[in-house]
Design an enzyme around this catalytic site. Sequence first.
Site, PDB file in Angstrom:
ATOM      1  N   THR A 244      20.571   2.372   7.997  1.00 45.30           N
ATOM      2  CA  THR A 244      21.957   2.184   8.431  1.00 45.30           C
ATOM      3  C   THR A 244      22.078   0.760   8.981  1.00 45.30           C
ATOM      4  OG1 THR A 244      21.398   3.080  10.582  1.00 45.30           O
ATOM      5  CG2 THR A 244      22.345   4.614   8.981  1.00 45.30           C
TER       6      THR A 244
ATOM      7  N   HIS B 216       8.908   3.000   9.013  1.00 48.50           N
ATOM      8  CA  HIS B 216       8.719   2.098  10.151  1.00 48.50           C
ATOM      9  C   HIS B 216       7.470   2.529  10.917  1.00 48.50           C
ATOM     10  CE1 HIS B 216       9.811  -0.635  13.354  1.00 48.50           C
ATOM     11  NE2 HIS B 216       9.513   0.337  14.191  1.00 48.50           N
TER      12      HIS B 216
ATOM     13  N   ARG C 262      22.419 -15.570   4.103  1.00 44.00           N
ATOM     14  CA  ARG C 262      22.046 -14.155   3.995  1.00 44.00           C
ATOM     15  C   ARG C 262      22.959 -13.413   3.036  1.00 44.00           C
ATOM     16  NH1 ARG C 262      18.676 -11.517   7.281  1.00 44.00           N
ATOM     17  NH2 ARG C 262      17.549 -12.880   8.696  1.00 44.00           N
TER      18      ARG C 262
ATOM     19  N   ASP D 289      16.471  -0.075  12.277  1.00 46.75           N
ATOM     20  CA  ASP D 289      15.566   1.037  12.613  1.00 46.75           C
ATOM     21  C   ASP D 289      16.264   2.148  13.411  1.00 46.75           C
ATOM     22  OD1 ASP D 289      13.510  -0.406  11.333  1.00 46.75           O
ATOM     23  OD2 ASP D 289      12.997  -1.449  13.184  1.00 46.75           O
TER      24      ASP D 289
ATOM     25  N   GLU E 215       1.143   6.933   7.275  1.00 44.74           N
ATOM     26  CA  GLU E 215       2.268   6.456   6.445  1.00 44.74           C
ATOM     27  C   GLU E 215       2.082   6.916   5.009  1.00 44.74           C
ATOM     28  OE1 GLU E 215       3.615   2.399   6.798  1.00 44.74           O
ATOM     29  OE2 GLU E 215       2.715   2.191   8.777  1.00 44.74           O
TER      30      GLU E 215
ATOM     31  N   SER F  37       0.840  -1.209   0.000  1.00 43.50           N
ATOM     32  CA  SER F  37       0.000   0.000   0.000  1.00 43.50           C
ATOM     33  C   SER F  37       0.871   1.253   0.000  1.00 43.50           C
ATOM     34  CB  SER F  37      -0.982  -0.010   1.174  1.00 43.50           C
ATOM     35  OG  SER F  37      -0.313   0.157   2.397  1.00 43.50           O
TER      36      SER F  37
HETATM   37  C1  GAR Z   1       3.814  -0.766   6.803  1.00 43.52           C
HETATM   38  O1  GAR Z   1       3.039  -0.550   7.940  1.00 43.52           O
HETATM   39  C2  GAR Z   1       5.272  -0.456   7.075  1.00 43.52           C
HETATM   40  O2  GAR Z   1       5.455   0.638   7.933  1.00 43.52           O
HETATM   41  C3  GAR Z   1       5.742  -1.725   7.719  1.00 43.52           C
HETATM   42  O3  GAR Z   1       5.132  -2.759   6.974  1.00 43.52           O
HETATM   43  C4  GAR Z   1       3.881  -2.280   6.476  1.00 43.52           C
HETATM   44  C5  GAR Z   1       3.867  -2.529   4.990  1.00 43.52           C
HETATM   45  O4  GAR Z   1       2.612  -2.245   4.437  1.00 43.52           O
HETATM   46  N1  GAR Z   1       7.156  -1.838   7.696  1.00 43.52           N
HETATM   47  C6  GAR Z   1       7.866  -2.388   8.672  1.00 43.52           C
HETATM   48  O5  GAR Z   1       7.370  -2.883   9.659  1.00 43.52           O
HETATM   49  C7  GAR Z   1       9.372  -2.365   8.439  1.00 43.52           C
HETATM   50  N2  GAR Z   1      10.047  -2.715   9.638  1.00 43.52           N
HETATM   51  P1  GAR Z   1       2.449  -2.111   2.861  1.00 43.52           P
HETATM   52  O6  GAR Z   1       3.081  -3.359   2.248  1.00 43.52           O
HETATM   53  O7  GAR Z   1       0.964  -2.086   2.679  1.00 43.52           O
HETATM   54  O8  GAR Z   1       3.125  -0.851   2.416  1.00 43.52           O
END
Ligand code: GAR
Length: 212
Positions: free
Chosen positions: A143, A111, A67, A147, A176, A15
Site C-alpha cells: 500500500t 519484509h 521517481r 511496509d 522467508e 534468493s
Molecule cells: C530479503 O531479506 C527481503 O526480506 C529483503 O531483502 C532481502 C532480499 O533477499 N527485503 C526488504 O528489505 C524489503 N524492504 P533476496 O534478494 O535474496 O531475496
Amino acid sequence: MTKARILVLISGGGSNLQTLIDASRQPDCAYEIVHVISNRPEAYGLSRAEQAHIPARCLDHKAFKDRSSFDAALAQMIDEVRPDLIVYAGFMRIMGADFVSRYEGRMINIHPSLLPNFPGLHTHARALEAGVTIHGCTVHWVTAGVDEGAIIGQAAVPILPGDTPDDLAARVLVQEHRLYPACVQAVASGRAKLVDCRTWLDGRPGGLALLG
Ligand code: GAR
C-alpha cells in the site's frame, strides 16, 4: 487449473525469487512466474531467472530523471506482461502513490521483520538493539505507506544470545524461504484476499502463521 500469472520485482540476489521458482515447478502450484524485472543491472536474480528460462529485464532507475518517470516506465512494462499478481522479492524501491494504487490488491512484499515492528531498513540490527527476543519476517499487501499494508503471513525466529545482525539475517532468511511460497500460493489460489484493508484467509479475517 489456470495458473495465476506472476511478475516478480527484484533488486538483488534473488534468493526469494529462487524459492518461488522452485515452488512453481510443483504440479499443484497455483502460479507461474511469467516475468522478472530488476531495477539494478547487476542483480544476480536476473541470472537466476535466465537459468530458469523466465523472461527477465532490467529497468535501471538511475536512467530516469525523477521517481515518477521511473514509476510510469515500470507500470508500462508491467502492463505489457498483464500479470495477475506482482511480487516484490527484495525490491528495494519505494514506489509512488499512483503506481501503488494502480495495482492495489494485486501486489505483495516480503519484509525482514515482524511488522509493524521495524519497518524500513536495517531491521536485524534494530531488533537486536531493541532487545526483542523474537524476530522474523512478514508478507503483506503493498500500500502507499511503506511496509504498512495488511499482513498476509508471518514467520518467527528466536533471537539467541550473542547473535550478530548477520546471524539473525541468515536465520530469518530461512523462514522467508518457507513463508513466501506459502503466501504466494495462498493469494494465487484465491485462498487469501484483501478485503477492506484486512487479509481474509479461507473466508475469514486472518493470515498464515509459521512458528519455529
Ligand atoms: C530479503 O531479506 C527481503 O526480506 C529483503 O531483502 C532481502 C532480499 O533477499 N527485503 C526488504 O528489505 C524489503 N524492504 P533476496 O534478494 O535474496 O531475496
